[in-house]
Scaffold this active site. Sequence first.
Site, PDB file in Angstrom:
ATOM      1  N   TYR A 134      -1.935  -1.225  11.051  1.00 24.58           N
ATOM      2  CA  TYR A 134      -2.207  -1.689   9.686  1.00 24.58           C
ATOM      3  C   TYR A 134      -1.044  -1.306   8.755  1.00 24.58           C
ATOM      4  O   TYR A 134      -0.485  -2.145   8.038  1.00 24.58           O
ATOM      5  CB  TYR A 134      -3.523  -1.088   9.148  1.00 24.58           C
ATOM      6  CG  TYR A 134      -3.612  -1.162   7.645  1.00 24.58           C
ATOM      7  CD1 TYR A 134      -3.953  -2.354   7.013  1.00 24.58           C
ATOM      8  CD2 TYR A 134      -3.301  -0.060   6.843  1.00 24.58           C
ATOM      9  CE1 TYR A 134      -3.973  -2.440   5.629  1.00 24.58           C
ATOM     10  CE2 TYR A 134      -3.323  -0.136   5.465  1.00 24.58           C
ATOM     11  CZ  TYR A 134      -3.662  -1.330   4.860  1.00 24.58           C
ATOM     12  OH  TYR A 134      -3.680  -1.406   3.497  1.00 24.58           O
ATOM     13  N   LYS A 146       2.059  -3.657   6.588  1.00 24.04           N
ATOM     14  CA  LYS A 146       2.455  -3.628   5.172  1.00 24.04           C
ATOM     15  C   LYS A 146       3.971  -3.416   5.059  1.00 24.04           C
ATOM     16  O   LYS A 146       4.643  -4.060   4.252  1.00 24.04           O
ATOM     17  CB  LYS A 146       1.688  -2.529   4.424  1.00 24.04           C
ATOM     18  CG  LYS A 146       0.196  -2.834   4.284  1.00 24.04           C
ATOM     19  CD  LYS A 146      -0.056  -4.088   3.462  1.00 24.04           C
ATOM     20  CE  LYS A 146      -1.479  -4.557   3.488  1.00 24.04           C
ATOM     21  NZ  LYS A 146      -1.699  -5.865   2.872  1.00 24.04           N
ATOM     22  N   SER A 171       0.828  -1.196   0.000  1.00 21.42           N
ATOM     23  CA  SER A 171       0.000   0.000   0.000  1.00 21.42           C
ATOM     24  C   SER A 171       0.862   1.245   0.000  1.00 21.42           C
ATOM     25  O   SER A 171       1.983   1.255   0.542  1.00 21.42           O
ATOM     26  CB  SER A 171      -0.860  -0.041   1.266  1.00 21.42           C
ATOM     27  OG  SER A 171      -1.402   1.219   1.526  1.00 21.42           O
ATOM     28  N   ASP A 215      -4.945  10.507   9.138  1.00 19.37           N
ATOM     29  CA  ASP A 215      -5.040  10.766   7.686  1.00 19.37           C
ATOM     30  C   ASP A 215      -3.803  11.511   7.190  1.00 19.37           C
ATOM     31  O   ASP A 215      -3.284  12.408   7.847  1.00 19.37           O
ATOM     32  CB  ASP A 215      -6.287  11.602   7.372  1.00 19.37           C
ATOM     33  CG  ASP A 215      -7.457  10.752   6.930  1.00 19.37           C
ATOM     34  OD1 ASP A 215      -7.228   9.603   6.503  1.00 19.37           O
ATOM     35  OD2 ASP A 215      -8.609  11.228   7.008  1.00 19.37           O
TER      36      ASP A 215
END
Length: 345
Positions: free
Chosen positions: A151, A155, A126, A300
């Site tokens: 998360y 990755k 990602s 974000d």
Amino acid sequence: MAKILVTGGTGFIGSHTVVELQKQGFEVVIVDNLSNSSIDVLSGIEKITGKRPIFENVDCVDYVSMDRLFEKHSNIAAIIHFAASKAVGESVDKPLLYYRNNLVSVINLLQLMPIHKVDNFVFSSSCTVYGQPDVLPVTEDAPIKVALSPYGNTKQIGEEIICDTLRSNPGTQSIILRYFNPIGAHASAEIGELPNGVPNNLLPFVTQTAIGLRKQLQVYGNDYDTPDGSCIRDYIHVVDLAKAHVIAVQRMLDKKTKNQVETFNLGTGRGLSVLEIIDTFEKVNEVKVPHKIVARREGDIEKVWADPSYANNELGWIATETLEETLRSAWAWELNLAKRTKAEA
Ligand code: UD1
């Protein structure tokens, strides 16, 4: 034709990739524990391709069952590993669930590869590995930033585990694909994004609000350093993304890889804001998406979009779908889902 094991093959990106693999003549074995997808997806794939893929309801975290699965389906030419948990917020609350699901599965598959003579591995990574990049558009050699969530960390660590493991096993190769933001649905509207419960991602929330399942979409912040103040992402049609996986598999089978592990950005190269997405969705689909600006969402990134030129040049792959077509396909899928739900009721 070569047999491909697709973990997470009933999920959003997985199901679209299975369709593209079958269209190119590959034999597909799906392994999925259906924790975040539905068995009905197999019928959707069958309607589109005329062929129902082999399906095994197994959790990739379960080593013994996976070992048995490889025994049963011998001669796997490549694994495409999608199966993973992907809700950023949930990963903060349940880190061990994420480390277990997303990393034990990778370890199991890498451990089983030499035992069952599988040489090729495609990994779903990602753009989250870049965090907020210092330079945009972001290239594959941009520095990996400290992950903002468990998360994201899975990755990054997943990529490292693959690199370390393959180095110790010279006959194997891997292509790591770093996705930007996949949206849209197959043109047939037979498969698409089907999140469990309240969607975390933007597009399913947009379509569910447009159809009236949700009252209002919350736009997380309009005070970012971007032209309209909302966050910017690189939204890519899921079918474009799916096609890149077929090319990656073929590249490994043809032994055309240049390094044992190759890493590619999969994006359009175009950054779009949340407000631009809402506005274009409303225009092309002639439907209103009630929304209001709320506070920023924790974790974000302000803006990120891909430099996809490495994938364009090396894989001969390019994202071709327009934003308008992509947003139309997402809406057609939501409408089709509503029709199905009504018929079942
Ligand atoms: C993030 C990760 C991505 C990961 C994905 C998994 C980054 C840059 N991206 O995607 O790698 O695969 O999670 O889920 O870390 N938004 C709203 N309202 C909503 C939902 C979203 O305004 O109800 C906004 C978000 O603030 C964001 C954009 O829409 O700016 C996209 O959000 P989302 O679809 O959740 O994806 P990312 O957070 O970019």
